[in-house]
Design a protein around this motif. Structure first.
Motif, PDB file in Angstrom:
ATOM      1  N   ALA A  11      81.652  51.653  14.313  1.00  0.00           N
ATOM      2  CA  ALA A  11      82.654  51.316  15.324  1.00  0.00           C
ATOM      3  C   ALA A  11      83.534  50.156  14.867  1.00  0.00           C
ATOM      4  O   ALA A  11      84.762  50.163  15.065  1.00  0.00           O
ATOM      5  CB  ALA A  11      81.966  50.984  16.641  1.00  0.00           C
ATOM      6  N   ASP A  12      82.919  49.148  14.240  1.00  0.00           N
ATOM      7  CA  ASP A  12      83.690  48.002  13.758  1.00  0.00           C
ATOM      8  C   ASP A  12      84.657  48.412  12.653  1.00  0.00           C
ATOM      9  O   ASP A  12      85.807  47.934  12.598  1.00  0.00           O
ATOM     10  CB  ASP A  12      82.747  46.915  13.246  1.00  0.00           C
ATOM     11  CG  ASP A  12      81.991  46.222  14.374  1.00  0.00           C
ATOM     12  OD1 ASP A  12      82.385  46.396  15.541  1.00  0.00           O
ATOM     13  OD2 ASP A  12      80.998  45.526  14.082  1.00  0.00           O
ATOM     14  N   LEU A  13      84.219  49.285  11.754  1.00  0.00           N
ATOM     15  CA  LEU A  13      85.105  49.756  10.688  1.00  0.00           C
ATOM     16  C   LEU A  13      86.266  50.561  11.252  1.00  0.00           C
ATOM     17  O   LEU A  13      87.411  50.446  10.776  1.00  0.00           O
ATOM     18  CB  LEU A  13      84.305  50.596   9.688  1.00  0.00           C
ATOM     19  CG  LEU A  13      83.343  49.837   8.766  1.00  0.00           C
ATOM     20  CD1 LEU A  13      82.511  50.809   7.943  1.00  0.00           C
ATOM     21  CD2 LEU A  13      84.110  48.897   7.840  1.00  0.00           C
ATOM     22  N   ALA A  14      85.983  51.384  12.260  1.00  0.00           N
ATOM     23  CA  ALA A  14      87.052  52.165  12.886  1.00  0.00           C
ATOM     24  C   ALA A  14      88.073  51.252  13.553  1.00  0.00           C
ATOM     25  O   ALA A  14      89.290  51.469  13.461  1.00  0.00           O
ATOM     26  CB  ALA A  14      86.460  53.146  13.896  1.00  0.00           C
ATOM     27  N   GLU A  15      87.585  50.210  14.234  1.00  0.00           N
ATOM     28  CA  GLU A  15      88.486  49.240  14.870  1.00  0.00           C
ATOM     29  C   GLU A  15      89.296  48.484  13.828  1.00  0.00           C
ATOM     30  O   GLU A  15      90.496  48.219  14.016  1.00  0.00           O
ATOM     31  CB  GLU A  15      87.681  48.264  15.723  1.00  0.00           C
ATOM     32  CG  GLU A  15      88.518  47.194  16.399  1.00  0.00           C
ATOM     33  CD  GLU A  15      89.548  47.771  17.360  1.00  0.00           C
ATOM     34  OE1 GLU A  15      90.564  47.092  17.613  1.00  0.00           O
ATOM     35  OE2 GLU A  15      89.335  48.908  17.848  1.00  0.00           O
ATOM     36  N   PHE A  16      88.658  48.143  12.711  1.00  0.00           N
ATOM     37  CA  PHE A  16      89.371  47.467  11.625  1.00  0.00           C
ATOM     38  C   PHE A  16      90.487  48.356  11.086  1.00  0.00           C
ATOM     39  O   PHE A  16      91.613  47.886  10.855  1.00  0.00           O
ATOM     40  CB  PHE A  16      88.386  47.111  10.510  1.00  0.00           C
ATOM     41  CG  PHE A  16      89.038  46.546   9.282  1.00  0.00           C
ATOM     42  CD1 PHE A  16      89.421  45.215   9.230  1.00  0.00           C
ATOM     43  CD2 PHE A  16      89.269  47.349   8.167  1.00  0.00           C
ATOM     44  CE1 PHE A  16      90.019  44.693   8.097  1.00  0.00           C
ATOM     45  CE2 PHE A  16      89.872  46.832   7.036  1.00  0.00           C
ATOM     46  CZ  PHE A  16      90.247  45.506   7.003  1.00  0.00           C
ATOM     47  N   ASP A  17      90.204  49.642  10.891  1.00  0.00           N
ATOM     48  CA  ASP A  17      91.221  50.559  10.384  1.00  0.00           C
ATOM     49  C   ASP A  17      92.379  50.698  11.368  1.00  0.00           C
ATOM     50  O   ASP A  17      93.553  50.728  10.967  1.00  0.00           O
ATOM     51  CB  ASP A  17      90.600  51.931  10.106  1.00  0.00           C
ATOM     52  CG  ASP A  17      89.673  51.914   8.896  1.00  0.00           C
ATOM     53  OD1 ASP A  17      89.851  51.025   8.044  1.00  0.00           O
ATOM     54  OD2 ASP A  17      88.777  52.781   8.817  1.00  0.00           O
ATOM     55  N   ARG A  18      92.069  50.785  12.673  1.00  0.00           N
ATOM     56  CA  ARG A  18      93.136  50.911  13.669  1.00  0.00           C
ATOM     57  C   ARG A  18      94.002  49.653  13.704  1.00  0.00           C
ATOM     58  O   ARG A  18      95.235  49.723  13.738  1.00  0.00           O
ATOM     59  CB  ARG A  18      92.533  51.173  15.047  1.00  0.00           C
ATOM     60  CG  ARG A  18      92.008  52.585  15.252  1.00  0.00           C
ATOM     61  CD  ARG A  18      91.730  52.860  16.719  1.00  0.00           C
ATOM     62  NE  ARG A  18      90.687  51.965  17.238  1.00  0.00           N
ATOM     63  CZ  ARG A  18      89.394  52.268  17.214  1.00  0.00           C
ATOM     64  NH1 ARG A  18      88.971  53.412  16.693  1.00  0.00           N
ATOM     65  NH2 ARG A  18      88.500  51.416  17.725  1.00  0.00           N
TER      66      ARG A  18
END
Length: 235
Positions: A11-18
């Motif tokens: 989830a943190d990686l997805a938020e970082f990408d967004r």
């Protein structure tokens, strides 16, 4: 040290990408506007006597010269830099001779493969470090000592540096990329394609010199794709 669960890490990686994609686009758009604002102001309000025909002729000349690079560079750099570092790299510039070598050295030093999340984060930090060192060196060796250095460095040394520094840097980048990727088949294909383009194609069709880089890159990608080793299905 706090250990995240796999779900939380994802989830943190997805938020970082967004977040990176959103602010990266906004930053690139802002940089584009700032870059063209000055020239547009001079053309429209500077009374320089530039006609629309001259303006569009200059635009067409730039497009004809750099259009191939605009296509080739993102395709070439993305597998190594990753999405977040791509925004950094194209905003900072000097990718092939400064940022890319820094990224390759950083990824090799920590054993991070390009294209992985670890490799992408290594690229981000490497570019931050390279930019910081670059700005500091500009401040010291150009801003403070620039005039003095030019006066004391012999002209012959300057000429030698101008001729050989860029080939030396590019050669080191190529070697570092080969060592980092450890992919013999694509490496041999790349060398074969470049030799064919340089010593066979261009002598036959000299007019293709402007797009020789694009031909080499695209040709290597296509041949390496079809010549790749197929993954064996699990038993």
């Amino acid at each position: 040290m706090t250990t995240l669960s796999p779900a939380q890490a994802t989830a943190d990686l997805a938020e970082f990408d967004r977040t990176t994609s959103r602010w990266g686009r906004l930053t690139m758009i802002a940089g584009l506007i700032i870059s063209v604002a000055g020239p547009l102001y001079l053309v429209l309000f500077g009374n320089l006597g530039i006609t629309s025909t001259q303006l569009w002729t200059a635009v067409a000349a730039v497009l004809g010269t750099f259009f191939v690079i605009w296509l080739v560079e993102p395709i070439t750099y993305f597998p190594i830099l990753g999405p977040a570092a791509m925004y950094q790299a194209f905003m900072i510039g000097n990718i092939s001779n400064k940022l890319l070598p820094s990224v390759l050295v950083a990824q090799t030093s920590i054993g991070a493969r390009p294209g992985t999340e670890r490799g992408n984060f290594a690229a981000i930090m490497a570019i931050c470090g390279a930019a910081a060192v670059h700005l500091l060196s500009l401040l010291v060796f150009v801003g403070i000592l620039g005039t003095w250095l030019i006066s004391v460095v012999p002209a012959g040394v300057t000429d030698v540096a101008r001729i050989y520094v860029l080939p030396a840097v590019m050669g080191a980048v190529i070697v570092q990329a080969i060592i980092s990727m450890k992919q013999l088949r694509p490496t041999l294909i790349a060398f074969a394609v470049v030799l064919l383009v340089q010593f066979v194609l261009l002598p036959l069709v000299p007019g293709l010199a402007m797009v020789s880089t694009a031909i080499s890159v695209i040709g290597t990608i296509i041949i390496a794709w079809f010549a790749r080793k197929e993954a064996q299905p699990a038993a």
